[in-house]
Motif scaffolding. Structure first.
Motif, short mmCIF file in Angstrom:
data_model
loop_
_atom_site.label_atom_id
_atom_site.label_comp_id
_atom_site.label_asym_id
_atom_site.label_seq_id
_atom_site.Cartn_x
_atom_site.Cartn_y
_atom_site.Cartn_z
N ARG A 259 5.22 23.91 -31.79
CA ARG A 259 6.39 24.52 -32.40
C ARG A 259 6.39 26.04 -32.18
O ARG A 259 7.45 26.64 -32.05
CB ARG A 259 6.43 24.21 -33.90
N GLY A 260 5.21 26.63 -32.16
CA GLY A 260 5.17 28.07 -31.93
C GLY A 260 5.57 28.47 -30.52
O GLY A 260 5.86 29.63 -30.26
N MET A 261 5.60 27.52 -29.60
CA MET A 261 5.96 27.81 -28.21
C MET A 261 7.41 27.41 -27.92
O MET A 261 8.14 28.12 -27.24
CB MET A 261 5.01 27.05 -27.28
N ILE A 262 7.85 26.28 -28.44
CA ILE A 262 9.22 25.83 -28.23
C ILE A 262 9.98 26.07 -29.53
O ILE A 262 10.03 25.22 -30.42
CB ILE A 262 9.26 24.33 -27.86
N THR A 263 10.58 27.24 -29.67
CA THR A 263 11.29 27.63 -30.88
C THR A 263 12.79 27.65 -30.64
O THR A 263 13.26 27.62 -29.49
CB THR A 263 10.82 29.02 -31.34
N SER A 264 13.56 27.73 -31.70
CA SER A 264 15.02 27.81 -31.58
C SER A 264 15.42 29.06 -30.81
O SER A 264 16.33 29.03 -29.98
CB SER A 264 15.64 27.82 -32.98
N ALA A 265 14.75 30.18 -31.09
CA ALA A 265 15.07 31.41 -30.38
C ALA A 265 14.78 31.28 -28.90
O ALA A 265 15.56 31.73 -28.05
CB ALA A 265 14.28 32.58 -30.98
N ARG A 266 13.69 30.64 -28.55
CA ARG A 266 13.34 30.47 -27.13
C ARG A 266 14.32 29.54 -26.44
O ARG A 266 14.69 29.74 -25.29
CB ARG A 266 11.91 29.91 -27.03
N ILE A 267 14.77 28.50 -27.14
CA ILE A 267 15.75 27.59 -26.57
C ILE A 267 17.05 28.34 -26.27
O ILE A 267 17.65 28.18 -25.20
CB ILE A 267 16.02 26.41 -27.52
N THR A 268 17.47 29.19 -27.20
CA THR A 268 18.73 29.91 -27.03
C THR A 268 18.63 30.95 -25.92
O THR A 268 19.52 31.07 -25.07
CB THR A 268 19.12 30.60 -28.35
N GLU A 269 17.53 31.69 -25.90
CA GLU A 269 17.40 32.80 -24.96
C GLU A 269 17.01 32.35 -23.55
O GLU A 269 17.56 32.83 -22.56
CB GLU A 269 16.36 33.80 -25.48
#
Length: 292
Positions: A259-269
């Motif tokens: 979860r610390g690697m695949i986050t909502s912010a990372r998905i969006t950006e």
């Protein structure tokens, strides 16, 4: 009661007898009478004592002498799996490369499994004088120079995209489940372009690091890619998604990671162009699934 294990000629001369008396054995050797044996009998006895054998004519024959024995079982097992998977044909493909190069790559794969080490150690394991197994004989390699090993690696790097695509076509299907994680190792030396100062999982911050991402499909098929040591874990995801969707032609992939690697912010950006969706499992759900 007398028991004599020697040939009749020696027994007749009484050269060596064993006397059993009240359960105790007592040996008596009569060296003077032993001289009466013929020269052929003496040579035969000497041959027997040296581990040889004697024919019916009392002529001494040399015994079997093992000069060297190389381990072979583990080499044969890995090679059989390679043949079963058809990996040797996949390596060569339609490139027309010399068979010796493909044999070298196959030998490197086998050696990486049975005795991981440097390429210099691999070269020494193939040399006749320092061989540690039957690897060189099994793949048909004789008189390998160090430059050939590194030249074969250069060829393999050029063929990496083609080989990965062949493996993906065989093992990955649309909608496949892929596990993804990142690790790193510290580097000794100064000539690696990927080695950069970064976070050390080996507690060696004094050494440059190499980060690598690992993909694992549900059938155990794995692939990895090395990146610069100063790359953060979330930054490696986009390249992996791009590989799965564009290079391997997969329209839908279920990617599981920390979860610390695949986050909502990372998905969006990072992954917005891939139309990725993030589903987060409740705390402890992953452990419960693993136990099942």
């Amino acid at each position: 009661m007398f028991i004599d294990p020697f040939p009749p000629e020696v027994a007749a001369s009484g050269s060596l007898t064993r006397e059993l008396s009240r359960g105790r054995a007592r040996q008596e050797a009569h060296a003077g009478q032993f001289i009466k044996a013929t020269a052929g009998v003496i040579e035969g006895i000497v041959a027997l004592l040296d581990g040889g054998k004697v024919s019916g004519k009392r002529e001494a024959e040399p015994g079997l002498e093992i000069v060297r024995s190389l381990p072979h079982g583990h080499v044969a097992a890995v090679q059989a799996v390679i043949r079963k998977l058809g990996l040797e044909r996949m390596l060569q493909g339609r490139t027309g490369v010399d068979k010796r190069v493909c044999n070298l790559i196959e030998a490197m794969i086998i050696h990486r499994i049975i005795a991981p080490g440097s390429k210099l150690a691999f070269h020494r394991a193939l040399a006749a004088a320092t061989a540690t197994s039957s690897l060189a004989l099994s793949v048909g390699l004789i008189d390998i120079a160090e430059r050939e090993v590194y030249a074969a690696l250069d060829w393999l790097i050029e063929q990496q995209t083609r080989i990965e695509a062949s493996l993906a076509k065989r093992h990955l299907t649309d909608g496949t489940l892929v596990l993804y994680d990142v690790s790193s190792s510290y580097m000794e030396g100064r000539c690696c372009a990927l080695a950069k100062p970064g976070y050390s999982r080996d507690h060696r911050p004094d050494r440059p690091q190499i980060v690598y991402g690992l993909l694992c499909a549900s059938d155990g098929t794995r692939g990895h890619r090395g990146v610069r040591g100063n790359t953060s874990d979330p930054q490696t995801i986009r390249e992996q998604i791009d590989k799965l969707k564009r290079r391997f032609k997969l329209s839908h992939v279920a990617l599981v990671g920390d979860r610390g690697m695949i986050t909502s912010a990372r998905i969006t950006e990072e992954l917005g162009a891939c139309r990725a969706r993030l589903d987060q499992l409740p705390e402890g759900a992953a452990d419960r699934c693993a136990r099942r």
